[in-house]
Motif scaffolding. Structure first.
Motif, PDB file in Angstrom:
ATOM      1  N   ASN A  76       0.842  -1.197   0.000  1.00 29.39           N
ATOM      2  CA  ASN A  76       0.000   0.000   0.000  1.00 29.39           C
ATOM      3  C   ASN A  76       0.876   1.245   0.000  1.00 29.39           C
ATOM      4  O   ASN A  76       1.037   1.925   1.017  1.00 29.39           O
ATOM      5  N   THR A  77       1.449   1.540  -1.168  1.00 29.46           N
ATOM      6  CA  THR A  77       2.346   2.687  -1.317  1.00 29.46           C
ATOM      7  C   THR A  77       1.932   3.525  -2.521  1.00 29.46           C
ATOM      8  O   THR A  77       1.227   3.049  -3.418  1.00 29.46           O
ATOM      9  N   GLY A  78       2.412   4.760  -2.553  1.00 31.93           N
ATOM     10  CA  GLY A  78       2.143   5.619  -3.698  1.00 31.93           C
ATOM     11  C   GLY A  78       2.693   5.049  -4.996  1.00 31.93           C
ATOM     12  O   GLY A  78       1.987   5.018  -6.013  1.00 31.93           O
ATOM     13  N   PRO A  79       3.973   4.605  -5.019  1.00 35.45           N
ATOM     14  CA  PRO A  79       4.525   4.056  -6.264  1.00 35.45           C
ATOM     15  C   PRO A  79       3.745   2.859  -6.797  1.00 35.45           C
ATOM     16  O   PRO A  79       3.659   2.675  -8.015  1.00 35.45           O
ATOM     17  N   TYR A  80       3.172   2.042  -5.918  1.00 46.12           N
ATOM     18  CA  TYR A  80       2.377   0.900  -6.373  1.00 46.12           C
ATOM     19  C   TYR A  80       1.165   1.383  -7.167  1.00 46.12           C
ATOM     20  O   TYR A  80       0.847   0.846  -8.244  1.00 46.12           O
ATOM     21  N   LEU A  81       0.494   2.413  -6.665  1.00 45.86           N
ATOM     22  CA  LEU A  81      -0.664   2.950  -7.383  1.00 45.86           C
ATOM     23  C   LEU A  81      -0.234   3.655  -8.666  1.00 45.86           C
ATOM     24  O   LEU A  81      -0.914   3.547  -9.705  1.00 45.86           O
ATOM     25  N   GLN A  82       0.863   4.391  -8.606  1.00 45.12           N
ATOM     26  CA  GLN A  82       1.360   5.059  -9.806  1.00 45.12           C
ATOM     27  C   GLN A  82       1.742   4.035 -10.874  1.00 45.12           C
ATOM     28  O   GLN A  82       1.475   4.252 -12.073  1.00 45.12           O
ATOM     29  N   TYR A  83       2.340   2.935 -10.453  1.00 40.65           N
ATOM     30  CA  TYR A  83       2.712   1.900 -11.428  1.00 40.65           C
ATOM     31  C   TYR A  83       1.466   1.254 -12.039  1.00 40.65           C
ATOM     32  O   TYR A  83       1.446   0.943 -13.246  1.00 40.65           O
ATOM     33  N   ALA A  84       0.428   1.060 -11.235  1.00 42.23           N
ATOM     34  CA  ALA A  84      -0.818   0.498 -11.773  1.00 42.23           C
ATOM     35  C   ALA A  84      -1.372   1.404 -12.863  1.00 42.23           C
ATOM     36  O   ALA A  84      -1.844   0.926 -13.908  1.00 42.23           O
ATOM     37  N   HIS A  85      -1.303   2.708 -12.657  1.00 35.85           N
ATOM     38  CA  HIS A  85      -1.761   3.661 -13.674  1.00 35.85           C
ATOM     39  C   HIS A  85      -0.887   3.587 -14.914  1.00 35.85           C
ATOM     40  O   HIS A  85      -1.397   3.571 -16.050  1.00 35.85           O
ATOM     41  N   ALA A  86       0.433   3.543 -14.729  1.00 36.11           N
ATOM     42  CA  ALA A  86       1.348   3.485 -15.874  1.00 36.11           C
ATOM     43  C   ALA A  86       1.151   2.196 -16.665  1.00 36.11           C
ATOM     44  O   ALA A  86       1.197   2.204 -17.908  1.00 36.11           O
ATOM     45  N   ARG A  87       0.931   1.093 -15.971  1.00 39.36           N
ATOM     46  CA  ARG A  87       0.725  -0.186 -16.657  1.00 39.36           C
ATOM     47  C   ARG A  87      -0.553  -0.153 -17.491  1.00 39.36           C
ATOM     48  O   ARG A  87      -0.580  -0.654 -18.626  1.00 39.36           O
ATOM     49  N   LEU A  88      -1.598   0.450 -16.976  1.00 39.89           N
ATOM     50  CA  LEU A  88      -2.839   0.585 -17.742  1.00 39.89           C
ATOM     51  C   LEU A  88      -2.628   1.456 -18.974  1.00 39.89           C
ATOM     52  O   LEU A  88      -3.156   1.163 -20.059  1.00 39.89           O
ATOM     53  N   THR A  89      -1.861   2.527 -18.807  1.00 37.69           N
ATOM     54  CA  THR A  89      -1.586   3.410 -19.940  1.00 37.69           C
ATOM     55  C   THR A  89      -0.853   2.659 -21.038  1.00 37.69           C
ATOM     56  O   THR A  89      -1.178   2.800 -22.231  1.00 37.69           O
ATOM     57  N   ARG A  90       0.109   1.837 -20.656  1.00 38.52           N
ATOM     58  CA  ARG A  90       0.856   1.038 -21.637  1.00 38.52           C
ATOM     59  C   ARG A  90      -0.057   0.026 -22.317  1.00 38.52           C
ATOM     60  O   ARG A  90      -0.007  -0.159 -23.540  1.00 38.52           O
ATOM     61  N   LEU A  91      -0.923  -0.640 -21.553  1.00 39.61           N
ATOM     62  CA  LEU A  91      -1.843  -1.630 -22.127  1.00 39.61           C
ATOM     63  C   LEU A  91      -2.788  -0.969 -23.127  1.00 39.61           C
ATOM     64  O   LEU A  91      -2.998  -1.494 -24.246  1.00 39.61           O
ATOM     65  N   LEU A  92      -3.347   0.164 -22.767  1.00 43.76           N
ATOM     66  CA  LEU A  92      -4.290   0.841 -23.651  1.00 43.76           C
ATOM     67  C   LEU A  92      -3.585   1.376 -24.894  1.00 43.76           C
ATOM     68  O   LEU A  92      -4.179   1.413 -25.983  1.00 43.76           O
ATOM     69  N   SER A  93      -2.325   1.763 -24.745  1.00 47.25           N
ATOM     70  CA  SER A  93      -1.558   2.206 -25.910  1.00 47.25           C
ATOM     71  C   SER A  93      -1.325   1.065 -26.879  1.00 47.25           C
ATOM     72  O   SER A  93      -1.430   1.224 -28.098  1.00 47.25           O
ATOM     73  N   LYS A  94      -1.036  -0.112 -26.338  1.00 45.55           N
ATOM     74  CA  LYS A  94      -0.839  -1.293 -27.193  1.00 45.55           C
ATOM     75  C   LYS A  94      -2.130  -1.673 -27.916  1.00 45.55           C
ATOM     76  O   LYS A  94      -2.106  -2.126 -29.069  1.00 45.55           O
ATOM     77  N   ALA A  95      -3.245  -1.476 -27.230  1.00 45.20           N
ATOM     78  CA  ALA A  95      -4.529  -1.869 -27.826  1.00 45.20           C
ATOM     79  C   ALA A  95      -4.892  -1.003 -29.024  1.00 45.20           C
ATOM     80  O   ALA A  95      -5.597  -1.446 -29.930  1.00 45.20           O
ATOM     81  N   GLY A  96      -4.404   0.227 -29.040  1.00 46.96           N
ATOM     82  CA  GLY A  96      -4.685   1.111 -30.162  1.00 46.96           C
ATOM     83  C   GLY A  96      -6.025   1.797 -30.027  1.00 46.96           C
ATOM     84  O   GLY A  96      -6.118   3.016 -29.976  1.00 46.96           O
ATOM     85  N   THR A  97      -7.086   1.032 -29.935  1.00 42.84           N
ATOM     86  CA  THR A  97      -8.429   1.592 -29.752  1.00 42.84           C
ATOM     87  C   THR A  97      -9.045   0.969 -28.514  1.00 42.84           C
ATOM     88  O   THR A  97      -8.688  -0.149 -28.120  1.00 42.84           O
ATOM     89  N   THR A  98      -9.951   1.687 -27.903  1.00 37.80           N
ATOM     90  CA  THR A  98     -10.623   1.162 -26.720  1.00 37.80           C
ATOM     91  C   THR A  98     -12.120   1.160 -26.947  1.00 37.80           C
ATOM     92  O   THR A  98     -12.652   1.939 -27.743  1.00 37.80           O
ATOM     93  N   GLY A  99     -12.786   0.258 -26.239  1.00 35.29           N
ATOM     94  CA  GLY A  99     -14.233   0.229 -26.314  1.00 35.29           C
ATOM     95  C   GLY A  99     -14.828   1.462 -25.660  1.00 35.29           C
ATOM     96  O   GLY A  99     -14.247   2.047 -24.749  1.00 35.29           O
ATOM     97  N   ASP A 100     -15.999   1.850 -26.136  1.00 31.62           N
ATOM     98  CA  ASP A 100     -16.641   3.042 -25.588  1.00 31.62           C
ATOM     99  C   ASP A 100     -17.289   2.778 -24.237  1.00 31.62           C
ATOM    100  O   ASP A 100     -17.320   3.655 -23.378  1.00 31.62           O
ATOM    101  N   LYS A 101     -17.817   1.575 -24.064  1.00 36.73           N
ATOM    102  CA  LYS A 101     -18.574   1.276 -22.854  1.00 36.73           C
ATOM    103  C   LYS A 101     -18.288  -0.128 -22.355  1.00 36.73           C
ATOM    104  O   LYS A 101     -17.927  -1.019 -23.126  1.00 36.73           O
ATOM    105  N   VAL A 102     -18.470  -0.292 -21.058  1.00 38.03           N
ATOM    106  CA  VAL A 102     -18.429  -1.624 -20.461  1.00 38.03           C
ATOM    107  C   VAL A 102     -19.788  -2.276 -20.708  1.00 38.03           C
ATOM    108  O   VAL A 102     -20.826  -1.716 -20.337  1.00 38.03           O
ATOM    109  N   THR A 103     -19.760  -3.444 -21.346  1.00 35.20           N
ATOM    110  CA  THR A 103     -21.024  -4.126 -21.671  1.00 35.20           C
ATOM    111  C   THR A 103     -21.061  -5.576 -21.205  1.00 35.20           C
ATOM    112  O   THR A 103     -22.144  -6.140 -21.047  1.00 35.20           O
ATOM    113  N   VAL A 104     -19.883  -6.175 -21.002  1.00 35.47           N
ATOM    114  CA  VAL A 104     -19.805  -7.586 -20.624  1.00 35.47           C
ATOM    115  C   VAL A 104     -19.053  -7.701 -19.302  1.00 35.47           C
ATOM    116  O   VAL A 104     -17.886  -7.304 -19.204  1.00 35.47           O
ATOM    117  N   LEU A 105     -19.725  -8.233 -18.295  1.00 31.83           N
ATOM    118  CA  LEU A 105     -19.095  -8.452 -16.989  1.00 31.83           C
ATOM    119  C   LEU A 105     -19.488  -9.841 -16.498  1.00 31.83           C
ATOM    120  O   LEU A 105     -20.390  -9.993 -15.667  1.00 31.83           O
TER     121      LEU A 105
END
Length: 564
Positions: free
Chosen positions: A447-476
């Motif tokens: 439970n540290t600041g860098p852990y949360l910052q890294y989670a954000h950075a990892r999501l940014t990298r994943l979404l960049s790789k995806a190229g496009t993102t879905g507009d809405k959450v529809t399947v859960l």
């Protein structure tokens, strides 16, 4: 309205229809379920009403759920044990909760004044100012999100006897005030203090110099203003390093109230609230006594005719209500001042300067401790300056990031180092003391600041790789993505709770729960390798999670790097 708010409103309406209840009595007080088999939320309203309605709790629960219109939100309701009502949100309701996330709340039409940081002129900011500034910044951000009109006030210590001493010492030494930096100014204060204590003639001249300062003597005021300006310039540098939005425009020092102090005393005296005690003008308020039972005074004017800082604080309260039109006043000051603020608030209300329609709250905080569990000091027992702490945190973060490529190491190290210090300060109950441990603060796990910052950075990298993102959450469909969606839908409620309680650690806990749920989501739910609507929905869920982490960290006063 959030999903929880809608659920609560529906159950409250059901209680009104079934039992004729309203207000607090009909509040379901929804709580997150303690185990997955109990669904997402639980209410014990039926158990609380059993005695009042003289009915078995399970029967009350049956009537409550029969009148509740929940088919569009929940799976069939379950009544468990003696009468608990378990609620499981439908995947469609969870998706709607994520897709309609608000990035801020509408104006509530209320103004809040937040008094925080409060460094002293001619002294360097130390570790104690860290807590007030970091907590104050976070609360201002949260209150603005929650719809308040926020007014920041930096009640700088720029008035008092010490300035008479310092000005007199400068004149004795024939030293131009403008030639000093803050470190030299602090040394000047120490010299003048020793001189004051050892030389009665100098002490008398210093007291007369204070009178000249208060009465507006041009020479004295000019030297004093130079000391203030040098200090404020250094404070600006520290705030910039810390990433605090405080500026000169937010500074309303003790000196700003000097002209008001005679009127404060006169008004209190006219209201019959003052008593002379040993030559001083004091207020003795009911309910405030010492350990021996003797009354505790609020000294507004000292026996030598000078004004105590209580008079200044009373003038500040009056100004904030009368001139700034505050509906709520928040003071972020360490816990040692708790009794002082209780007395100030009570006296201000007795004087009708603080009406019942305006709330005044002391946001108390504990002490920063060293590794030995004692108040944080340098190795030789001196004060730990804030700049040295922040520089050390940035250096430690830079060392951890040294082998990373493709990032702006200096910028990321600053974001991670400063963020680590802020998060460590905010993540535990502010009333508790905490140990300043840089190694633990900059850790990328737990439970540290860098852990949360890294989670954000990892999501940014994943979404960049995806190229496009879905507009809405529809399947859960997977429990892991449902858990993540449930948490995201509660972002607004989590922030609102901090705005109400002024406890920023609740937001830290919420964000850590989101990051932990994100990790479980990664393990159970492939994103980039999934297909069709599932892929689009999971990408939309990832985008919403990144938004929540970004906004949450920003509310805490932290930067969320896109790469680490």
């Amino acid at each position: 309205m959030s999903v929880v708010a809608v659920l609560s409103a529906r159950l409250t309406a059901a209680a009104a229809t079934a039992f004729g209840l309203s207000g607090v009595a009909a509040d379901p007080e929804l709580r997150a379920a303690t185990k997955p088999e109990f669904g997402h939320f639980q209410t014990s309203l039926a158990l609380r009403l059993a005695k009042q309605l003289n009915q078995p709790p399970r029967k009350i629960a049956e009537q409550l759920t029969a009148h509740a219109d929940l088919t569009d939100l929940c799976a069939p309701v379950e009544i468990a044990g003696p009468g608990f009502v378990n609620l499981t949100l439908l995947p469609s309701a969870l998706a709607d909760g994520v897709n309609t996330l608000a990035r801020s709340l509408p104006s509530n039409g209320r103004r809040v004044v937040v008094d925080y940081s409060q460094p002293n002129v001619a002294k360097q900011m130390h570790v104690g100012h860290l807590r007030s500034t970091v907590i104050g910044d976070a609360l201002c951000n949260v209150l603005r999100y929650a719809g308040y009109d926020v007014v920041r006030q930096n009640h700088v210590g720029d008035w008092g006897t010490q300035f008479g001493m310092m000005v007199e010492q400068l004149l004795d030494e024939a030293t131009p005030a403008g030639s000093l930096d803050l470190e030299q100014m602090q040394q000047l204060y120490q010299r003048s203090r020793r001189h004051f204590d050892s030389d009665p003639a100098f002490a008398d001249r210093s007291r007369r110099r204070v009178v000249l300062l208060q009465s507006g003597d041009p020479e004295t005021r000019g030297i004093w203003q130079q000391l203030v300006d040098i200090s404020l310039t250094e404070f600006d540098r520290v705030y910039a390093l810390l990433g605090s939005p405080l500026t000169r425009d937010d500074v309303v020092g003790e000196s700003a109230y000097n002209a008001d102090l005679p009127g404060i005393v006169a008004d209190l005296d006219a209201a019959g609230l003052l008593t002379e005690s040993d030559g001083a003008q004091c207020a003795f308020l009911p309910g405030f006594t010492g350990r021996d039972g003797s009354p505790l005074p609020v000294i507004v004017r000292k026996s030598d005719g000078g004004f105590g800082y209580s008079a200044t604080d009373l003038a500040a309260v009056r100004h904030r209500v009368r001139d700034l039109h505050a509906d709520r006043i928040v003071y972020v000051v360490d816990h040692r001042q708790s009794l002082h603020f209780q007395q100030i608030f009570a006296l201000a209300r007795a004087a009708s300067w603080l009406p019942e329609t305006t709330t005044a709250e002391h946001v108390a905080f504990g002490t920063v401790l060293g590794p030995d569990g004692k108040p944080f000091k340098t190795r030789d027992g001196g004060t730990v300056y804030l700049v040295s702490l922040l520089d050390a945190a940035v250096d430690r973060a830079a060392a951890l990031l040294a082998d990373r490529t493709g990032i702006d190491t200096a910028a990321v190290a600053r974001a991670v180092g400063i963020g680590a210090v802020k998060y460590a300060d905010l993540s535990s109950d502010r009333t508790n003391d905490y140990v300043f441990d840089l190694d633990r603060m900059v850790a990328m796990t737990g439970n540290t600041g860098p852990y949360l910052q890294y989670a954000h950075a990892r999501l940014t990298r994943l979404l960049s790789k995806a190229g496009t993102t879905g507009d809405k959450v529809t399947v859960l469909e997977d429990p892991a993505e449902q858990r993540l969606a449930l948490l995201l839908a509660g972002f607004g409620d989590a922030v609102q709770q901090v705005a109400e309680t002024l406890q920023p650690h609740r937001l830290c806990t919420y964000l850590y729960d989101v990051a932990t749920a994100l990790s479980a989501f990664y393990e159970s739910c492939p994103v980039l390798t999934s297909e069709g609507e599932t892929r689009d929905s999971r990408l939309a869920l990832c985008a919403a999670t990144r938004d929540v982490l970004h906004d949450g960290l920003s509310l805490l006063g932290m930067t969320a790097p896109d790469a680490m």
